[in-house]
Structure formats: structure tokens, C-alpha cells
Design a protein around this motif. Structure first.
Motif, short mmCIF file in Angstrom:
data_model
loop_
_atom_site.label_atom_id
_atom_site.label_comp_id
_atom_site.label_asym_id
_atom_site.label_seq_id
_atom_site.Cartn_x
_atom_site.Cartn_y
_atom_site.Cartn_z
N PHE A 177 -0.93 -11.33 4.28
CA PHE A 177 -1.54 -10.29 5.11
C PHE A 177 -0.69 -9.02 5.09
O PHE A 177 -1.21 -7.91 4.97
CB PHE A 177 -1.68 -10.80 6.54
N LYS A 236 -0.95 -7.01 1.91
CA LYS A 236 -2.20 -6.25 1.76
C LYS A 236 -2.29 -5.09 2.75
O LYS A 236 -2.77 -4.00 2.41
CB LYS A 236 -3.40 -7.19 1.94
N TYR A 237 -1.83 -5.32 3.98
CA TYR A 237 -2.00 -4.31 5.03
C TYR A 237 -0.68 -3.80 5.62
O TYR A 237 -0.69 -3.07 6.60
CB TYR A 237 -2.85 -4.88 6.17
N GLY A 238 0.43 -4.19 5.00
CA GLY A 238 1.74 -3.88 5.58
C GLY A 238 2.04 -2.42 5.80
O GLY A 238 2.71 -2.04 6.77
N THR A 239 1.54 -1.54 4.91
CA THR A 239 1.82 -0.12 5.06
C THR A 239 1.12 0.50 6.27
O THR A 239 1.46 1.60 6.68
CB THR A 239 1.39 0.65 3.79
N HIS A 240 0.15 -0.20 6.83
CA HIS A 240 -0.58 0.31 8.00
C HIS A 240 0.03 -0.19 9.31
O HIS A 240 -0.46 0.14 10.39
CB HIS A 240 -2.05 -0.10 7.93
N ILE A 241 1.07 -1.04 9.20
CA ILE A 241 1.69 -1.61 10.39
C ILE A 241 3.16 -1.17 10.43
O ILE A 241 3.90 -1.41 9.47
CB ILE A 241 1.62 -3.15 10.38
N ARG A 276 -1.09 1.54 -3.36
CA ARG A 276 -2.05 0.46 -3.58
C ARG A 276 -1.31 -0.83 -3.94
O ARG A 276 -0.14 -0.80 -4.33
CB ARG A 276 -3.00 0.84 -4.71
N LEU A 277 -2.02 -1.94 -3.83
CA LEU A 277 -1.41 -3.22 -4.13
C LEU A 277 -0.85 -3.27 -5.54
O LEU A 277 0.24 -3.79 -5.77
CB LEU A 277 -2.44 -4.35 -3.94
N LYS A 291 5.36 -3.80 1.80
CA LYS A 291 4.50 -4.63 0.95
C LYS A 291 5.32 -5.55 0.07
O LYS A 291 5.02 -6.75 -0.06
CB LYS A 291 3.63 -3.72 0.05
#
Length: 498
Positions: free
Chosen positions: A92, A95-100, A269-270, A413
């Protein structure tokens, strides 16, 4: 490379500690996130030798001195589900770490931790136990990634390795407290024996949740958001710097490195983690994280008490506590050692030493019987040496490198991905170990250490041949050396050519 030290170096070190005492105290507090992992691993290892726990989740065994036994399948699920939960969290985060942000990531970990503890304490059903273990693993995944990333981003260059290394200290300290509490509650024949250790775990998420309210995000996080004033405030709060020109210089250095990275890619991006120089950095970070499991520390922390008991060691709780207490001196020593010894050499040396330690344990139990007093003495001595060597070199260096090597824009990430890979290997190790050591399965006992001796040897050789030298470089300098052109090898150290 071993750097010569003298009285001036020692004085400089203590001067640095005095000057940066604020960031050191903050680092110790944030590293508390890893206290939970060490505490839980050790405490649950002790549960497997507690009549109060085995009466519910084990089976009656008149031939066992405890009067109960535990099925191999239950052993594997208790520990491996936590690793699986950590893997889910890491996927998780990748995939979404840069938004947290780091603080939010730690708060999420606190939430999962509280739910997991309540589940394990409120029911006697296997389903609740297993669900609690899985959710606690998710909590550890968030704790692990965001505490290490936060520490790596807030610490000054000359303290970064030591600050991130506090993760290892808190893990060992947590394990020591977990065994200590188990030792005093195991006398209870009821659920109280394991409910008390579980209840103590609330201290970590509650303390972190409250303490994080008074801490800022890392300055690098604010600069990524384009808020340089908040970045300056963050540095001022975290390090106590009041000189405005120094604050401006610090922010300018971070901003310059970030702009250099962004020039290569407008969005994160990933697939960016697997392109260009980021591919090399991602692979190195992943390998360093996997090295934690390869060292064998997961095996020892998860099954130490059960392992000692099955090997015929008397007063196993006391011996494990003694071993962990000695290991803490190694953890504390790493704070100084990492200032003077190159990461690559320290990791390689400690891994090779622990390879011989593991081979010694396995060799003795190959020649002597499991119930031998001499063999038990060797197991305790070598087990203590293993945890000390891991604490002073392997653990701190591997954690520091996992955080240091990724680029700024991909750090959360990459660390999340690296941690996820380690959780996969840790899951395999914790799932398979009972089948090797349990008397009802292969019954290898301490001879299982042959496998860990080999993995330590491979880790040591790999570190010597592959790990670049990042000692003394800021995160921005590491970024620049990876981006700014070709790299050349000088001996075994990768240095920037421009």
C-alpha cells in the motif's frame, strides 16, 4: 575503511551530541515505533511457553514439562501472519506512499495497533487471534517505513546513520521489556499470563499519537510541497537552529537536490523506481532491507524462548533477558561506531562474524546431544554474541542504507517496497522455522543454524563487493552522486565522477 580515532575525535563526538541533543531526543522518541515490533516478537515467543496461553491455544501434552504443547501450524500462523500484514502495508505504501506524510503514516500505524491489541485481548477464538496478528503486522509496516523515513529525513548528515540506527536499539529494548514482563506473568495459569503483556503494548500507539502532535513534518516534506517557510520552521523546531542564514542554506541545499531530481521527471510514478539510476538504488535498498531477515535476527526474536527451551536450556526467560540486555550495549555502541567506520566494512565484518557464530551453534549440537549442559552453554553464549554483533553493526547499517540510498522523491515508495520485500522473506522464515525446530516436525533444533550461518556469509560477501560508501554524505549529496553523470568504482566504493 576504518578511520583512526583519537581524543579530538571523541571530544568532537560528545560536542556534536551536546549540540544536536534536541534531534537525538526526538529521534529516540520517533524510533519508539519500532519498540512495538521488538516487544511483540519477544512477548509472543514467550506465550508459546506459557501454560495460561497454551491452555487456550495449545493442547494437553502430559509428556511436556509444561503439561501442554503447541501445534506447528499455530506457531507458524502466530508469527507469519504478522509478517504478511507488514507486507500488505508495504505494498500500500509503495503505491500511495507519496500521498501520505511521515506523521500521518505513523498515526495510521497507531490506529491499526490499537485495534489489533483489542482483538487479541477480547477473544479466545483463533480467528480473533489471527486477525489481531495480521492487523498488528499492518501497523508494524506503517511504523517501520515512516519512522525510518522520518528519522532519515530530519537528522543532520553526521548523525543520520546513528539516528536511523536507533530503530534497532528500540527493537532490542522492546524485546528485552517483552521478555521481562513475560518472565513475571508466566506464573499465572489463567489468561492473565498473556493479557498483561498484550495490554502493555497500548503504551506505544498512545504515546506516539500524542507526541506526534507536537512535532513538525520533515523539512524535506515541506519543500516537496513548495512551503519553504514551513521547512525553515521544521528545522528550527527539530534542531534548535536560530541562525536565519543557516536555515536558508539548509533549505536551499534540499531544494536544489529536489529540483535536480524533478528535472528528470515531472511526476512520481511507480515505474520510476525501476528506471535509470533509480533502478540501482531500488535494488540496493531492497537487498539491504532483506538483509535484516538474512542475518537470522527474525528467527532469534520470534522463537528465542521456545528455541532455548527445546534445546534444553534451563531458565530460558532469564537467559534471553540477559542476552538482550547485553545486545543493548551493542546498539548503544553503534551510535559511536557508525561515526568512524565505513558502512560497507562494518556490515561485512559483522555479518562474517555472525556466520561463524551460527556455524558454531549448529556444529556443537551436531556433535553433542540436545540435553547436553555444554551444548546449552555454547548456545547461550553464541546467541548472546550474535545479538550483540547484530546490534552494533548489522541492524543499524542495514536500516541506515535502506533509507539513505533511495532518491528524495521516491524515498517513501522505495523504503515501502524494500520493507515489503523483507516482510516476504521474514514471512517465509517465520512460517518455515517451526517445521525445522519443532520436535513433531523435522526436529533439527539448533542445527537449523547451519542455514543462518550460510545466509550471514552471503550477506557479508555481498556487502563487501556491492555496497557503495555513503558515510559522511548528506541525502542531497547521495542524490547528486547518483544523478550527476557516470559513476566509477574506486576499490569497492562507488564515488561520483562529477
Amino acid at each position: 575503511m576504518l578511520h583512526s580515532t583519537g581524543p579530538d575525535d571523541v571530544r568532537d563526538m560528545f560536542t556534536l551530541i551536546q549540540r544536536e541533543r534536541r534531534i537525538i531526543l526526538i529521534s529516540i522518541f520517533v524510533a519508539l515505533a519500532q519498540f512495538q515490533y521488538g516487544y511483540d516478537s519477544a512477548a509472543v515467543s514467550g506465550f508459546q511457553s506459557m501454560p495460561g496461553f497454551l491452555a487456550i491455544f495449545g493442547y494437553v501434552d502430559p509428556t511436556n514439562t509444561l503439561g501442554f504443547g503447541i501445534r506447528t501450524s499455530v506457531q507458524t500462523l502466530i508469527q507469519s501472519l504478522m509478517q504478511l500484514g507488514g507486507f500488505f502495508a508495504s505494498v500500500f505504501i509503495f503505491k500511495y506512499g507519496t500521498h501520505i506524510s511521515n506523521r500521518r503514516g505513523l498515526w495510521i500505524g497507531c490506529g491499526f495497533s490499537i485495534i489489533a491489541i483489542i482483538l487479541q485481548m477480547s477473544s479466545v477464538h483463533f480467528a480473533a487471534l489471527y486477525a489481531g496478528r495480521l492487523l498488528l503486522g499492518i501497523s508494524n509496516g506503517f511504523f517501520l517505513t515512516y519512522s525510518a523515513t522520518y528519522l532519515g529525513e530530519i537528522a543532520p548528515t553526521n548523525l543520520r546513520g546513528s539516528a536511523v540506527g536507533l530503530v534497532t536499539f528500540q527493537t532490542s529494548f522492546g524485546a528485552l521489556i517483552g521478555v521481562l514482563i513475560d518472565n513475571y506473568t508466566t506464573k499465572y495459569q489463567s489468561r492473565t499470563s498473556y493479557l498483561i503483556p498484550l495490554g502493555v503494548m497500548f503504551v506505544v500507539p498512545v504515546s506516539l499519537s500524542l507526541g506526534l502532535m507536537f512535532l513538525p513534518e520533515s523539512p524535506r516534506h515541506y519543500i516537496r510541497l513548495g512551503s519553504e517557510e514551513k521547512a525553515e520552521d521544521s528545522i528550527r523546531i527539530l534542531r534548535g537552529i536560530k541562525d536565519h542564514s543557516q536555515l536558508v542554506a539548509e533549505v536551499a541545499s534540499i531544494r536544489g537536490a529536489l529540483m535536480m531530481e524533478n528535472a528528470r521527471s515531472e511526476t512520481t510514478r511507480l515505474v520510476d523506481a525501476f528506471r535509470g539510476t533509480d533502478l540501482k538504488r531500488t535494488i540496493l535498498s531492497m537487498c539491504c532491507s532483506i538483509g535484516q531477515t538474512a542475518s537470522g535476527v527474525i528467527f532469534f526474536s520470534s522463537y528465542s524462548i521456545y528455541f532455548y527451551a527445546e534445546a534444553g536450556v534451563k531458565n530460558e526467560f532469564v537467559w534471553v533477558m540477559m542476552s538482550l540486555a547485553i545486545a543493548l550495549t551493542g546498539n548503544m555502541g553503534s551510535f559511536f561506531v557508525m561515526r568512524f567506520i565505513e558502512r560497507r566494512m562494518l556490515l561485512s565484518l559483522c555479518s562474517i562474524i555472525n556466520a561463524f557464530v551460527m556455524f558454531a551453534i549448529a556444529g556443537v549440537y551436531t556433535r553433542l546431544s540436545t540435553g547436553s549442559y555444554t551444548a546449552a552453554q555454547v548456545l547461550v553464549a553464541m546467541g548472546t554474541l550474535f545479538t550483540w554483533v547484530y546490534g552494533i553493526g548489522q541492524g543499524p547499517v542495514l536500516w541506515a542504507l535502506t533509507v539513505e540510498l533511495p532518491s528524495q522523491r521516491l524515498r517513501s515508495k522505495t523504503v515501502g517496497l524494500a520493507t515489503g520485500c523483507n516482510y516476504i522473506f521474514a514471512w517465509v522464515a517465520t512460517y518455515c522455522s517451526p517445521y525445522f525446530i519443532n520436535p513433531t516436525a523435522l526436529n533439527w533444533g539448533p542445527k537449523y543454524c547451519y542455514i543462518w550461518g550460510a545466509s550471514n556469509l552471503i550477506l557479508g560477501v555481498w556487502a563487501f563487493l556491492v555496497i557503495p560508501d555513503v558515510k559522511g554524505k548528506s541525502l542531497e549529496e547521495i542524490t547528486g552522486s547518483m544523478i550527476g553523470g557516470s559513476e566509477e568504482k574506486t576499490g569497492n566504493t562507488v564515488e561520483a565522477s562529477g
